[in-house]
Structures are given as C-alpha cells and as structure tokens.
Write an enzyme that holds these catalytic residues in place. Structure first.
Site, PDB file in Angstrom:
ATOM      1  N   VAL A  30      -1.118   4.161  -3.712  1.00 44.14           N
ATOM      2  CA  VAL A  30      -0.923   3.082  -4.684  1.00 44.14           C
ATOM      3  C   VAL A  30      -1.984   3.273  -5.763  1.00 44.14           C
ATOM      4  CG1 VAL A  30      -0.960   0.583  -5.065  1.00 44.14           C
ATOM      5  CG2 VAL A  30      -0.007   1.503  -2.948  1.00 44.14           C
ATOM      6  N   HIS A  37      -8.533   1.247  -3.861  1.00 42.07           N
ATOM      7  CA  HIS A  37      -8.546   0.594  -2.555  1.00 42.07           C
ATOM      8  C   HIS A  37      -9.397   1.412  -1.598  1.00 42.07           C
ATOM      9  CE1 HIS A  37      -4.980   3.237  -2.564  1.00 42.07           C
ATOM     10  NE2 HIS A  37      -5.105   3.331  -1.243  1.00 42.07           N
ATOM     11  N   HIS A  86     -10.313   2.091   2.362  1.00 38.69           N
ATOM     12  CA  HIS A  86      -9.834   1.968   3.737  1.00 38.69           C
ATOM     13  C   HIS A  86     -11.006   1.675   4.652  1.00 38.69           C
ATOM     14  CE1 HIS A  86      -5.821   3.873   3.063  1.00 38.69           C
ATOM     15  NE2 HIS A  86      -6.472   4.392   2.025  1.00 38.69           N
TER      16      HIS A  86
END
Length: 139
Positions: free
Chosen positions: A96, A100, A102
C-alpha cells in the site's frame, strides 16, 4: 501515486473502512494486519498521507516513532512474545503506497525465515569504505 482519497490506509484512518484498531493518537493509527505473519502482527501508519519514510515531515518523525515504540511494547506484552520484528519498506515491497511500519511478535524458533533476506560480506575493506562514503555524502 495514490491520492489520500484512494488510499486504503487513509480510509481506515478516517474510519471509512473497518479495521481492528490497536492504538491511535494525533500522529498515528495502529491496526491488525489483515494477512498477519503471526497473530498480533500490527501495522502503524501516520495519519497524514505520505508514501515513504523520507516523505514524512521532520517534525512528525518523533511522534510517529513514539507510537511505533508504544505498539511494539504492547504487541510483545499482549501476545506474550519473546520480542518483535519492526520493519517498513519504501516503495519496493510496499503493498500500500502509504508509509506503514510492521510490528510482528516473535518467539524463539518461530520458523520465520522467508521474511529475511540473504546477507553478504563486503568483498573487502576498500569496498566497505567506498559504500560508506557514498551514503555518508548524502546524509
């Protein structure tokens, strides 16, 4: 380049798409990954739509990583894990196009091997010095 209106993570941040939220503050929102490596695998995203770490505003880096740190501790405690793996991709392997991070709970001998990449030594000290100089020149 996805716009914020088209971005799945922006839609989750805005509450337009469902997600199992773990944490949220002024800088970030954290929610369970829909395809976890292990139960408890969490994604932390900045509220603002930025694609990569290098796009994140300087003043947002500290608050964002404070949220990542808090989530890492919560994932370890909540999943009774031995530790965690914290990682993010910039462009390559970024499913995406929204920054982000993880946070994956880890246990000794948990079998997670394919997620790691082969490591190699530099050919010699000359190569290591040359590579270090190239990166250092860009800092």
């Amino acid at each position: 380049m996805a716009t914020a209106a088209e971005c799945v993570f922006c839609q989750i941040v805005a509450g337009e798409l469902p997600a199992h939220r773990i944490h949220e503050d002024g800088a970030a929102v954290a929610f369970l990954d829909q395809r976890p490596l292990f139960p408890g695998h969490t994604l932390v995203v900045p509220r603002a739509h930025v694609e990569t770490l290098t796009d994140l505003a300087e003043e947002s880096v500290g608050p964002y990583f404070t949220a990542v740190r808090r989530v890492a501790a919560a994932v370890e405690r909540g999943m009774e894990a031995d530790g965690s793996f914290v990682a993010e991709n910039n462009r390559i392997s970024q499913s995406v196009p929204h920054l982000h991070t993880h946070v994956v709970p880890r246990r000794r001998k948990d079998g997670l091997r394919g997620f790691f990449w082969p490591r190699h030594h530099y050919a010699d000290e000359t190569e290591a010095r040359r590579v270090a100089a190239r990166v250092r020149a860009e800092v």
